[in-house]
Design a protein around this motif. Structure first.
Motif, PDB file in Angstrom:
ATOM      1  N   MET A  86       4.191   4.699 -14.112  1.00 19.70           N
ATOM      2  CA  MET A  86       4.446   3.364 -13.557  1.00 19.70           C
ATOM      3  C   MET A  86       5.911   2.967 -13.667  1.00 19.70           C
ATOM      4  SD  MET A  86       1.288   1.076 -14.748  1.00 19.70           S
ATOM      5  CE  MET A  86      -0.316   1.211 -14.002  1.00 19.70           C
ATOM      6  N   LYS A 103      -4.808   4.834   7.702  1.00 19.40           N
ATOM      7  CA  LYS A 103      -5.132   3.428   7.960  1.00 19.40           C
ATOM      8  C   LYS A 103      -3.853   2.590   8.108  1.00 19.40           C
ATOM      9  CE  LYS A 103      -9.835   3.495   6.880  1.00 19.40           C
ATOM     10  NZ  LYS A 103      -9.997   4.902   7.237  1.00 19.40           N
ATOM     11  N   ALA A 148     -10.523  -1.659  -0.822  1.00 17.01           N
ATOM     12  CA  ALA A 148      -9.844  -0.843  -1.837  1.00 17.01           C
ATOM     13  C   ALA A 148      -8.993  -1.728  -2.754  1.00 17.01           C
ATOM     14  CB  ALA A 148      -8.982   0.231  -1.167  1.00 17.01           C
ATOM     15  N   PHE A 169      -6.902  13.763  -0.423  1.00 19.50           N
ATOM     16  CA  PHE A 169      -7.862  13.271   0.581  1.00 19.50           C
ATOM     17  C   PHE A 169      -7.934  11.746   0.569  1.00 19.50           C
ATOM     18  CE2 PHE A 169     -11.824  11.887  -1.619  1.00 19.50           C
ATOM     19  CZ  PHE A 169     -11.488  12.227  -2.918  1.00 19.50           C
ATOM     20  N   TYR A 194     -14.455   1.525  -9.538  1.00 18.98           N
ATOM     21  CA  TYR A 194     -14.923   2.050  -8.242  1.00 18.98           C
ATOM     22  C   TYR A 194     -16.404   1.756  -8.034  1.00 18.98           C
ATOM     23  CZ  TYR A 194     -16.077   5.552  -4.676  1.00 18.98           C
ATOM     24  OH  TYR A 194     -16.541   6.196  -3.552  1.00 18.98           O
ATOM     25  N   LEU A 221       1.766   1.973  -3.471  1.00 16.57           N
ATOM     26  CA  LEU A 221       0.634   2.488  -4.242  1.00 16.57           C
ATOM     27  C   LEU A 221       0.339   3.944  -3.891  1.00 16.57           C
ATOM     28  CD1 LEU A 221      -1.627  -0.665  -3.973  1.00 16.57           C
ATOM     29  CD2 LEU A 221      -0.601   0.230  -6.076  1.00 16.57           C
ATOM     30  N   CYS A 259     -11.309   3.840 -14.139  1.00 14.49           N
ATOM     31  CA  CYS A 259     -11.212   3.988 -12.697  1.00 14.49           C
ATOM     32  C   CYS A 259     -12.604   4.104 -12.076  1.00 14.49           C
ATOM     33  CB  CYS A 259     -10.381   5.233 -12.383  1.00 14.49           C
ATOM     34  SG  CYS A 259     -10.040   5.448 -10.659  1.00 14.49           S
ATOM     35  N   PHE A 293      -0.136   7.813 -17.682  1.00 13.67           N
ATOM     36  CA  PHE A 293      -0.341   6.921 -16.550  1.00 13.67           C
ATOM     37  C   PHE A 293       0.676   5.776 -16.595  1.00 13.67           C
ATOM     38  CE2 PHE A 293      -2.733   4.194 -13.680  1.00 13.67           C
ATOM     39  CZ  PHE A 293      -3.351   5.100 -12.842  1.00 13.67           C
ATOM     40  N   ARG A 348     -10.998  -1.882   5.355  1.00 16.04           N
ATOM     41  CA  ARG A 348     -11.104  -0.722   4.441  1.00 16.04           C
ATOM     42  C   ARG A 348     -10.080  -0.833   3.308  1.00 16.04           C
ATOM     43  NH1 ARG A 348     -14.624  -1.179   8.345  1.00 16.04           N
ATOM     44  NH2 ARG A 348     -16.183   0.472   8.272  1.00 16.04           N
ATOM     45  N   TRP A 367       0.819  -1.216   0.000  1.00 18.60           N
ATOM     46  CA  TRP A 367       0.000   0.000   0.000  1.00 18.60           C
ATOM     47  C   TRP A 367       0.850   1.263   0.000  1.00 18.60           C
ATOM     48  CZ3 TRP A 367      -4.595   0.555  -1.678  1.00 18.60           C
ATOM     49  CH2 TRP A 367      -5.484  -0.514  -1.634  1.00 18.60           C
ATOM     50  N   LEU A 414      -7.431  12.337 -13.463  1.00 19.96           N
ATOM     51  CA  LEU A 414      -6.390  11.342 -13.760  1.00 19.96           C
ATOM     52  C   LEU A 414      -5.748  11.625 -15.117  1.00 19.96           C
ATOM     53  CD1 LEU A 414      -8.019   7.960 -12.624  1.00 19.96           C
ATOM     54  CD2 LEU A 414      -5.960   9.037 -11.682  1.00 19.96           C
ATOM     55  N   VAL A 464     -18.584  11.143  -0.355  1.00 21.34           N
ATOM     56  CA  VAL A 464     -17.297  10.541  -0.720  1.00 21.34           C
ATOM     57  C   VAL A 464     -17.335  10.091  -2.181  1.00 21.34           C
ATOM     58  CG1 VAL A 464     -15.708   8.628  -0.280  1.00 21.34           C
ATOM     59  CG2 VAL A 464     -16.702   9.868   1.641  1.00 21.34           C
ATOM     60  N   PHE A 517     -11.357  11.429 -10.014  1.00 25.16           N
ATOM     61  CA  PHE A 517     -11.057  10.532 -11.142  1.00 25.16           C
ATOM     62  C   PHE A 517     -10.901  11.301 -12.449  1.00 25.16           C
ATOM     63  CE2 PHE A 517     -13.625   6.955  -8.862  1.00 25.16           C
ATOM     64  CZ  PHE A 517     -12.577   6.786  -7.977  1.00 25.16           C
ATOM     65  N   PHE A 564      -9.522  -2.190 -11.465  1.00 20.84           N
ATOM     66  CA  PHE A 564      -8.951  -1.090 -12.240  1.00 20.84           C
ATOM     67  C   PHE A 564      -7.752  -1.568 -13.063  1.00 20.84           C
ATOM     68  CE2 PHE A 564      -6.146   2.883 -12.082  1.00 20.84           C
ATOM     69  CZ  PHE A 564      -6.726   3.442 -13.200  1.00 20.84           C
ATOM     70  N   ASP A 572      -6.302   9.360   3.850  1.00 23.19           N
ATOM     71  CA  ASP A 572      -7.057   8.306   4.547  1.00 23.19           C
ATOM     72  C   ASP A 572      -6.290   6.982   4.511  1.00 23.19           C
ATOM     73  OD1 ASP A 572      -9.658   7.465   5.854  1.00 23.19           O
ATOM     74  OD2 ASP A 572      -9.539   6.035   4.195  1.00 23.19           O
ATOM     75  N   ALA A 573      -5.691   6.688   3.370  1.00 20.14           N
ATOM     76  CA  ALA A 573      -4.940   5.433   3.252  1.00 20.14           C
ATOM     77  C   ALA A 573      -3.724   5.441   4.183  1.00 20.14           C
ATOM     78  CB  ALA A 573      -4.518   5.209   1.800  1.00 20.14           C
TER      79      ALA A 573
HETATM   80  C1  1Q0 Z   1      -5.675   6.364  -9.248  1.00 24.70           C
HETATM   81  C2  1Q0 Z   1      -6.834   6.925  -8.528  1.00 24.70           C
HETATM   82  C3  1Q0 Z   1      -6.943   6.453  -7.166  1.00 24.70           C
HETATM   83  C4  1Q0 Z   1      -8.344   6.296  -6.796  1.00 24.70           C
HETATM   84  C5  1Q0 Z   1      -8.517   5.529  -5.530  1.00 24.70           C
HETATM   85  C6  1Q0 Z   1      -9.920   4.993  -5.454  1.00 24.70           C
HETATM   86  C7  1Q0 Z   1     -10.440   5.037  -4.100  1.00 24.70           C
HETATM   87  C8  1Q0 Z   1     -11.287   6.223  -3.842  1.00 24.70           C
HETATM   88  C9  1Q0 Z   1     -11.577   6.291  -2.397  1.00 24.70           C
HETATM   89  C10 1Q0 Z   1     -11.983   7.641  -1.941  1.00 24.70           C
HETATM   90  C11 1Q0 Z   1     -12.293   7.688  -0.473  1.00 24.70           C
HETATM   91  C12 1Q0 Z   1     -11.213   8.287   0.380  1.00 24.70           C
HETATM   92  C13 1Q0 Z   1     -11.783   9.123   1.497  1.00 24.70           C
HETATM   93  C14 1Q0 Z   1     -12.027   8.382   2.769  1.00 24.70           C
HETATM   94  C15 1Q0 Z   1     -12.911   7.382   2.841  1.00 24.70           C
HETATM   95  C16 1Q0 Z   1     -13.160   6.626   4.108  1.00 24.70           C
HETATM   96  O1  1Q0 Z   1     -14.382   7.058   4.657  1.00 24.70           O
HETATM   97  C17 1Q0 Z   1     -13.206   5.146   3.795  1.00 24.70           C
HETATM   98  C18 1Q0 Z   1     -13.788   4.326   4.918  1.00 24.70           C
HETATM   99  O2  1Q0 Z   1     -13.008   4.445   6.057  1.00 24.70           O
HETATM  100  P1  1Q0 Z   1     -13.732   4.766   7.448  1.00 24.70           P
HETATM  101  O3  1Q0 Z   1     -12.629   4.783   8.486  1.00 24.70           O
HETATM  102  O4  1Q0 Z   1     -14.420   6.089   7.317  1.00 24.70           O
HETATM  103  O5  1Q0 Z   1     -14.723   3.658   7.690  1.00 24.70           O
HETATM  104  N1  1Q0 Z   1     -11.884   4.722   3.472  1.00 24.70           N
HETATM  105  C19 1Q0 Z   1     -11.633   3.858   2.468  1.00 24.70           C
HETATM  106  O6  1Q0 Z   1     -12.522   3.370   1.809  1.00 24.70           O
HETATM  107  C20 1Q0 Z   1     -10.180   3.511   2.196  1.00 24.70           C
HETATM  108  C21 1Q0 Z   1      -9.800   4.010   0.848  1.00 24.70           C
HETATM  109  C22 1Q0 Z   1      -8.357   3.733   0.582  1.00 24.70           C
HETATM  110  C23 1Q0 Z   1      -8.018   4.079  -0.821  1.00 24.70           C
HETATM  111  C24 1Q0 Z   1      -6.575   3.817  -1.093  1.00 24.70           C
HETATM  112  C25 1Q0 Z   1      -6.246   4.161  -2.479  1.00 24.70           C
HETATM  113  C26 1Q0 Z   1      -4.796   4.055  -2.712  1.00 24.70           C
HETATM  114  C27 1Q0 Z   1      -4.556   4.337  -4.126  1.00 24.70           C
HETATM  115  C28 1Q0 Z   1      -3.614   3.894  -4.818  1.00 24.70           C
HETATM  116  C29 1Q0 Z   1      -3.419   4.276  -6.217  1.00 24.70           C
HETATM  117  C30 1Q0 Z   1      -3.116   3.135  -7.027  1.00 24.70           C
HETATM  118  C31 1Q0 Z   1      -2.880   3.514  -8.425  1.00 24.70           C
HETATM  119  C32 1Q0 Z   1      -3.143   2.367  -9.312  1.00 24.70           C
HETATM  120  C33 1Q0 Z   1      -2.120   2.115 -10.311  1.00 24.70           C
HETATM  121  C34 1Q0 Z   1      -0.843   1.679  -9.763  1.00 24.70           C
HETATM  122  C35 1Q0 Z   1      -0.289   0.570 -10.488  1.00 24.70           C
HETATM  123  C36 1Q0 Z   1      -0.012  -0.619  -9.639  1.00 24.70           C
END
Ligand code: 1Q0
Length: 215
Positions: A176, A61, A115, A53, A143, A40, A139, A172, A111, A37, A166, A155, A163, A122, A57-58
């Motif tokens: 990488m 966590k 993700a 944002f 999602y 990432l 994306c 993109f 959480r 993570w 991006l 959210v 998104f 994705f 959060d990530a």
């Molecule tokens: C590339 C675009 C990245 C898009 C990530 C998609 C996830 C969107 C999530 C938006 C929500 C974040 C705000 C907080 C939400 C929290 O309420 C929620 C629940 O937690 P809780 O404590 O309130 O119950 N938290 C979550 O759902 C955790 C979300 C963690 C998201 C971690 C995303 C890390 C992204 C990595 C980018 C990877 C790029 C991919 C390509 C790389 C190639 C291997």
């Protein structure tokens, strides 16, 4: 210099950490899960501050999990399996509503686990995408099929707006840091089964213990 290179995201690096995640008897090492993570998030941060944002959060966590790993009961937090066993046996998890354990390892990892499903969907889309495919659409589709179901409207709205910022498919792929698009596609093909396996093992474990809806 070496230091600067270390800062740069590299898909191969992330791939390697996910390889290290699984023990011989298919337990998931928390240390490598967290490291995956981290890699990432490094990638996400390099895409710009509109994703702040999400990465915040990530990071939060991950820090909760690292704190568990470093505290006096850290030896119980070596694998996801041992964490689940330890926290359940010692009633350290809020099972039905938020209470005295808002930062349990189990609910926190859930959480990230959700993700990870988004990531799997994705990356599969990226792998099979055409030259004119839009990363923002891929994306958003990934999602909507996964993580969005666990998010409130605000959210989902904010995520949808992020998104749209991006970069296109080619830039993109460049971030990488793997090489030509064909090499990226090949590496994604290598990474995806590993990510899927880590996801599925965690999913089965959580299902078995009825932990998939932890508050
Ligand atoms: C590339 C675009 C990245 C898009 C990530 C998609 C996830 C969107 C999530 C938006 C929500 C974040 C705000 C907080 C939400 C929290 O309420 C929620 C629940 O937690 P809780 O404590 O309130 O119950 N938290 C979550 O759902 C955790 C979300 C963690 C998201 C971690 C995303 C890390 C992204 C990595 C980018 C990877 C790029 C991919 C390509 C790389 C190639 C291997």
């Amino acid at each position: 210099s070496v230091a600067v290179e270390d800062q740069k995201f590299c898909l191969k690096e992330v791939l390697n950490t996910f390889k290290l995640c699984l023990s011989e008897n298919k337990e998931v090492y928390l240390e490598h899960y967290v490291a995956g993570w981290r890699g990432l998030i490094k990638f996400l941060n390099s895409l710009g501050s509109v994703f702040g944002f999400i990465s915040k959060d990530a990071v939060n966590k991950i820090q909760i999990l690292v704190n568990h790993m470093n505290d006096e009961n850290g030896s119980q937090y070596v694998t996801v399996q041992s964490m689940v066993k330890y926290e359940l046996e010692n009633e350290l998890v809020d099972l039905t509503k938020r209470g005295s354990h808002p930062e349990s390892g189990c609910r926190t990892l859930l959480r990230l686990h959700r993700a990870l499903r988004w990531l799997e969907l994705f990356l599969e889309r990226l792998r099979t995408s055409k030259e004119d495919s839009k990363t923002s659409v891929m994306c958003a589709e990934a999602y909507n099929e996964s993580l969005s179901q666990h998010h409130p409207w605000v959210v989902r709205k904010a995520a949808g707006m992020a998104f749209c910022m991006l970069p296109g498919r080619l830039s993109f792929f460049e971030v990488m840091n793997v090489g030509q698009p064909e090499q990226v596609v090949a590496m994604l093909g290598e990474a995806l089964p590993l990510i899927s396996e880590v996801y599925q093992i965690t999913e089965d474990l959580y299902a078995q213990h009825n932990l998939l809806e932890l508050p």
